[in-house]
Design an enzyme around this catalytic site. Structure first.
Site, short mmCIF file in Angstrom:
data_model
loop_
_atom_site.label_atom_id
_atom_site.label_comp_id
_atom_site.label_asym_id
_atom_site.label_seq_id
_atom_site.Cartn_x
_atom_site.Cartn_y
_atom_site.Cartn_z
CB SER A 151 62.06 33.07 68.17
OG SER A 151 61.65 33.74 67.04
CE1 TYR A 152 62.44 30.25 60.02
CE2 TYR A 152 64.36 31.41 59.88
CZ TYR A 152 63.48 30.47 59.28
OH TYR A 152 63.14 29.97 58.05
#
Length: 249
Positions: A151-152
């Site tokens: 996600s990052y």
């Protein structure tokens, strides 16, 4: 005093890398708008900045798109202009790719990509007036595809993408847009160092310069350079401030 009289918005600047950038820029003469969701830490940073030079500002970021324009307007109302936008704020959770949820994706994009996008749009009319500088943040998590960082990494690479687009579109108007990809000894990393010293040491040994960057002395000074006239002919670039960990080609 390379930033004498310049006005900067720095998101996520109550602590960590953002605080380091705020201190570095203030020492070069900039007026800083500390924008952060943590009001207590933000006021502490504001106090530090005001000891260096007067006329600083704290604005609580409530992480809503409609608040971004209000923040930019408040800064211009106080200082009369905007020269520098630093989009540093970001939050995320780690998980293996197969276990990454939409809530994790939404958190990363909601605190990192979307605020960066909205701040750039809101600041554009003011930056056009001053031929200003935008500094966004990339990460080795996206460049190197680090495990548990789906996600990052996705949000950080999306930030890189819009930064390159803006660099191309805004270049003719004298606006520079660049990115920093840092490794730094933040309070969170310091806590991890104490709880997992063996893992920390292993990470250090993978960095050619064998240390983590200092938020002010390394990351902050790089941001000062990119925000100064010394970097007027640099745009659309990702600057690796990671001790040599990743070499871009």
């Amino acid at each position: 005093m390379r930033l004498q009289g310049k006005v900067a918005i720095i998101t996520g600047s109550a602590s960590g890398i953002g605080r380091g950038i705020a201190l570095a820029m203030a020492k070069e003469g900039a007026h800083i708008a500390v924008v952060d969701i943590n009001e207590e830490k933000g006021q502490e940073t504001l106090k530090e900045l005001n000891e260096l030079t007067e006329s600083m500002l704290f604005i609580k970021d409530i992480s809503k798109p409609e608040s971004v324009t209000e923040i930019v307007q408040a800064v211009v109302a106080k200082f009369g202009k905007l020269d520098i936008l630093v989009n540093n704020a970001h939050a995320s959770r780690q998980a293996l790719f197969a276990d990454t949820t939409m809530d994790m994706i939404d958190l990363s994009f909601g605190t990192g990509f979307y605020p960066t996008f909205h701040f750039m749009q809101a600041a554009y009319p003011e930056l056009k007036k001053t031929k200003g500088k935008v500094i966004n943040f990339a990460s080795g998590a996206g460049l190197d595809g680090q495990p548990t960082q789906a996600s990052y990494a996705a949000a950080k690479e999306a930030i890189r993408a819009i930064s390159r687009v803006a660099a191309n579109e805004w270049g003719p108007e004298g606006i520079n847009v660049n990115l920093i990809s840092p490794i730094a000894l933040t309070p969170g990393v310091e806590a991890w160092k104490q709880s997992a010293p063996d893992m920390y040491e292993a990470m250090i040994n993978r960095i050619p310069l064998r240390r983590l960057g200092d938020p002010e002395g390394d990351i902050g000074r790089t941001a000062v350079f990119l925000a100064s006239d010394d970097a007027n002919y640099i745009t659309g670039q990702t600057i690796m401030v990671d001790g040599g960990s990743i070499k871009l080609r």
